[in-house]
Design a protein around this motif. Structure first.
Motif, PDB file in Angstrom:
ATOM      1  N   GLU A 143       0.858  -1.175   0.000  1.00 49.83           N
ATOM      2  CA  GLU A 143       0.000   0.000   0.000  1.00 49.83           C
ATOM      3  C   GLU A 143       0.900   1.232   0.000  1.00 49.83           C
ATOM      4  OE1 GLU A 143      -2.553  -0.340   3.377  1.00 49.83           O
ATOM      5  OE2 GLU A 143      -3.757  -1.948   2.485  1.00 49.83           O
ATOM      6  N   ARG A 144       0.449   2.283  -0.690  1.00 48.69           N
ATOM      7  CA  ARG A 144       1.307   3.455  -0.816  1.00 48.69           C
ATOM      8  C   ARG A 144       0.469   4.716  -0.936  1.00 48.69           C
ATOM      9  NH1 ARG A 144       3.558   3.102  -7.007  1.00 48.69           N
ATOM     10  NH2 ARG A 144       4.811   4.807  -6.192  1.00 48.69           N
ATOM     11  N   VAL A 145       1.135   5.854  -0.792  1.00 46.83           N
ATOM     12  CA  VAL A 145       0.535   7.151  -1.062  1.00 46.83           C
ATOM     13  C   VAL A 145       1.395   7.824  -2.108  1.00 46.83           C
ATOM     14  CG1 VAL A 145       1.766   8.285   0.847  1.00 46.83           C
ATOM     15  CG2 VAL A 145      -0.326   9.302  -0.070  1.00 46.83           C
ATOM     16  N   CYS A 146       0.762   8.367  -3.154  1.00 46.33           N
ATOM     17  CA  CYS A 146       1.509   8.959  -4.258  1.00 46.33           C
ATOM     18  C   CYS A 146       0.572   9.803  -5.111  1.00 46.33           C
ATOM     19  CB  CYS A 146       2.168   7.870  -5.110  1.00 46.33           C
ATOM     20  SG  CYS A 146       0.992   6.762  -5.922  1.00 46.33           S
ATOM     21  N   PRO A 147       1.115  10.646  -5.991  1.00 43.19           N
ATOM     22  CA  PRO A 147       0.259  11.368  -6.929  1.00 43.19           C
ATOM     23  C   PRO A 147      -0.423  10.391  -7.881  1.00 43.19           C
ATOM     24  CG  PRO A 147       2.461  12.340  -6.821  1.00 43.19           C
ATOM     25  CD  PRO A 147       2.536  11.030  -6.108  1.00 43.19           C
ATOM     26  N   PRO A 148      -1.583  10.740  -8.422  1.00 45.27           N
ATOM     27  CA  PRO A 148      -2.258   9.859  -9.374  1.00 45.27           C
ATOM     28  C   PRO A 148      -1.363   9.464 -10.552  1.00 45.27           C
ATOM     29  CG  PRO A 148      -3.731  11.624  -8.713  1.00 45.27           C
ATOM     30  CD  PRO A 148      -2.396  11.948  -8.125  1.00 45.27           C
ATOM     31  N   SER A 149      -0.481  10.341 -10.937  1.00 46.18           N
ATOM     32  CA  SER A 149       0.388  10.070 -12.086  1.00 46.18           C
ATOM     33  C   SER A 149       1.412   8.981 -11.813  1.00 46.18           C
ATOM     34  CB  SER A 149       1.115  11.346 -12.511  1.00 46.18           C
ATOM     35  OG  SER A 149       1.889  11.869 -11.442  1.00 46.18           O
ATOM     36  N   ASN A 150       1.582   8.595 -10.527  1.00 46.23           N
ATOM     37  CA  ASN A 150       2.608   7.605 -10.167  1.00 46.23           C
ATOM     38  C   ASN A 150       2.042   6.231  -9.812  1.00 46.23           C
ATOM     39  OD1 ASN A 150       4.460   9.610 -10.540  1.00 46.23           O
ATOM     40  ND2 ASN A 150       5.054   9.811  -8.387  1.00 46.23           N
ATOM     41  N   VAL A 151       0.727   6.043  -9.909  1.00 47.28           N
ATOM     42  CA  VAL A 151       0.172   4.740  -9.533  1.00 47.28           C
ATOM     43  C   VAL A 151       0.564   3.678 -10.560  1.00 47.28           C
ATOM     44  CG1 VAL A 151      -1.769   5.775  -8.304  1.00 47.28           C
ATOM     45  CG2 VAL A 151      -2.052   5.112 -10.693  1.00 47.28           C
ATOM     46  N   VAL A 152       0.719   2.449 -10.076  1.00 45.00           N
ATOM     47  CA  VAL A 152       1.041   1.321 -10.950  1.00 45.00           C
ATOM     48  C   VAL A 152       0.215   0.117 -10.524  1.00 45.00           C
ATOM     49  CG1 VAL A 152       3.394   2.089 -11.455  1.00 45.00           C
ATOM     50  CG2 VAL A 152       2.980   0.618  -9.474  1.00 45.00           C
ATOM     51  N   LEU A 153      -0.089  -0.755 -11.462  1.00 44.00           N
ATOM     52  CA  LEU A 153      -0.753  -2.018 -11.154  1.00 44.00           C
ATOM     53  C   LEU A 153       0.327  -3.018 -10.774  1.00 44.00           C
ATOM     54  CD1 LEU A 153      -3.361  -2.025 -14.062  1.00 44.00           C
ATOM     55  CD2 LEU A 153      -3.735  -1.419 -11.659  1.00 44.00           C
ATOM     56  N   GLU A 154       0.232  -3.547  -9.565  1.00 46.86           N
ATOM     57  CA  GLU A 154       1.343  -4.260  -8.945  1.00 46.86           C
ATOM     58  C   GLU A 154       1.457  -5.730  -9.328  1.00 46.86           C
ATOM     59  OE1 GLU A 154       3.644  -2.950  -7.215  1.00 46.86           O
ATOM     60  OE2 GLU A 154       2.909  -1.073  -6.355  1.00 46.86           O
ATOM     61  N   ALA A 155       0.664  -6.210 -10.247  1.00 44.22           N
ATOM     62  CA  ALA A 155       0.737  -7.633 -10.598  1.00 44.22           C
ATOM     63  C   ALA A 155       0.309  -7.820 -12.053  1.00 44.22           C
ATOM     64  CB  ALA A 155      -0.148  -8.471  -9.674  1.00 44.22           C
ATOM     65  N   ASP A 156       0.763  -8.913 -12.635  1.00 44.97           N
ATOM     66  CA  ASP A 156       0.397  -9.247 -14.012  1.00 44.97           C
ATOM     67  C   ASP A 156      -0.939  -9.982 -13.991  1.00 44.97           C
ATOM     68  OD1 ASP A 156       0.353  -9.700 -16.687  1.00 44.97           O
ATOM     69  OD2 ASP A 156       1.843 -11.320 -16.671  1.00 44.97           O
ATOM     70  N   ILE A 157      -1.999  -9.206 -13.957  1.00 40.89           N
ATOM     71  CA  ILE A 157      -3.359  -9.740 -13.891  1.00 40.89           C
ATOM     72  C   ILE A 157      -4.102  -9.285 -15.147  1.00 40.89           C
ATOM     73  CG2 ILE A 157      -5.557  -9.639 -12.639  1.00 40.89           C
ATOM     74  CD1 ILE A 157      -3.936  -9.283 -10.059  1.00 40.89           C
ATOM     75  N   THR A 158      -4.819 -10.197 -15.750  1.00 42.75           N
ATOM     76  CA  THR A 158      -5.474  -9.895 -17.021  1.00 42.75           C
ATOM     77  C   THR A 158      -6.599  -8.886 -16.874  1.00 42.75           C
ATOM     78  OG1 THR A 158      -4.965 -12.120 -17.818  1.00 42.75           O
ATOM     79  CG2 THR A 158      -6.689 -10.902 -18.989  1.00 42.75           C
ATOM     80  N   ARG A 159      -7.429  -9.062 -15.850  1.00 42.77           N
ATOM     81  CA  ARG A 159      -8.611  -8.199 -15.696  1.00 42.77           C
ATOM     82  C   ARG A 159      -8.545  -7.444 -14.380  1.00 42.77           C
ATOM     83  NH1 ARG A 159     -14.381  -8.418 -17.344  1.00 42.77           N
ATOM     84  NH2 ARG A 159     -15.618  -7.476 -15.674  1.00 42.77           N
ATOM     85  N   TRP A 160      -8.647  -6.126 -14.464  1.00 44.29           N
ATOM     86  CA  TRP A 160      -8.624  -5.266 -13.292  1.00 44.29           C
ATOM     87  C   TRP A 160      -9.924  -4.482 -13.184  1.00 44.29           C
ATOM     88  CZ3 TRP A 160      -4.935  -4.816  -9.510  1.00 44.29           C
ATOM     89  CH2 TRP A 160      -3.688  -5.393  -9.764  1.00 44.29           C
ATOM     90  N   ASP A 161     -10.348  -4.248 -11.941  1.00 44.61           N
ATOM     91  CA  ASP A 161     -11.455  -3.334 -11.661  1.00 44.61           C
ATOM     92  C   ASP A 161     -10.964  -2.309 -10.644  1.00 44.61           C
ATOM     93  OD1 ASP A 161     -13.898  -4.463 -13.103  1.00 44.61           O
ATOM     94  OD2 ASP A 161     -13.181  -6.227 -12.030  1.00 44.61           O
ATOM     95  N   GLY A 162     -11.555  -1.125 -10.684  1.00 42.98           N
ATOM     96  CA  GLY A 162     -11.170  -0.061  -9.761  1.00 42.98           C
ATOM     97  C   GLY A 162     -12.261   0.218  -8.751  1.00 42.98           C
ATOM     98  N   ALA A 163     -11.873   0.532  -7.518  1.00 45.00           N
ATOM     99  CA  ALA A 163     -12.832   0.816  -6.452  1.00 45.00           C
ATOM    100  C   ALA A 163     -12.322   1.953  -5.583  1.00 45.00           C
ATOM    101  CB  ALA A 163     -13.066  -0.433  -5.603  1.00 45.00           C
TER     102      ALA A 163
END
Length: 232
Positions: A143-163
């Protein structure tokens, strides 16, 4: 098992009882009402179930990240109850709680990814990536805190959803993140019912701690306050 869970880490204020697999919750959107509402919610829940505080086996709370004031409120109440009742405490990440809620609300498939974003103010997000493992959120990376421009998806997963409400800043996220998101639910905020269900699993896995170790998780080391125009 009888477990009481609290959450005041966002604009929502909630308390929930986990009683032998069933969950009963009191929930209200009250950005400035946590202190006023929380203990009456607890008393009402116990009274409705015919329980006394001494009947509880454990306590749980959303430990953050989230509103600094809100997280401190839940921490203080939980520590006071834990010391007074000599009960163990299960801290649960607020990001993890929303990921758990998203798995059900958004029907995330087994192995699917959930990227949770909260507005951390100061042009930053609280960010956590999770994988659905048999209906439970498994943290990917940190878990981290960062600007929106610095977010990354932390795993090689085919399907992502946002919440989470931090997805209001999707336009500021990298294209390689935004383009991989199948759907987003910005309405999901932490709830004590999700905290309770996760805490019951964690308790069974030996993850409860004594009161003095039930600490808030801020992620951000410093609390900075910016003066708004027209405010003194």
């Amino acid at each position: 098992m009888k477990l009481l869970a609290l959450d005041t880490s966002s604009e929502g204020c909630s308390a929930a009882l986990f009683v032998d697999g069933d969950v009963i919750e009191k929930f209200e959107i009250a950005p400035r009402g946590h202190t006023r509402l929380l203990m009456p919610m607890v008393r009402e829940l116990l009274a409705e179930q015919g329980l006394r505080p001494n009947d509880l086996d454990a306590l749980a709370f959303a430990c953050g990240p989230g509103s600094f004031t809100g997280v401190r409120i839940a921490t203080g109440v939980i520590q006071g109850l834990a010391w007074g009742l000599s009960l163990p405490v299960v801290p649960v990440s607020s990001l993890e709680a929303v990921a758990f809620g998203a798995i059900e609300a958004m029907q995330v498939s087994e192995g699917g990814g959930i990227a949770v974003a909260f507005d951390a103010r100061m042009s930053e997000l609280y960010w956590g990536c999770f994988r659905n493992r048999s209906g439970l959120p498994e943290l990917q990376g940190e878990e981290r805190v960062c600007p929106p421009s610095n977010v990354v998806l932390e795993a090689d997963i085919t399907r992502w959803d946002g919440a989470g409400r931090g997805w209001a800043f999707r336009a500021d996220m990298p294209e390689e993140v935004s383009s991989k998101i199948n759907s987003v639910d910005e309405t999901l905020i932490p709830r004590a019912s999700w905290v309770a269900r996760l805490a019951a699993v964690k308790f069974d896995n030996g993850l409860a701690v004594p009161a003095e170790q039930a600490q808030p998780v801020y992620i951000r080391d410093e609390v900075a306050w910016k003066k708004l125009p027209g405010r003194s």
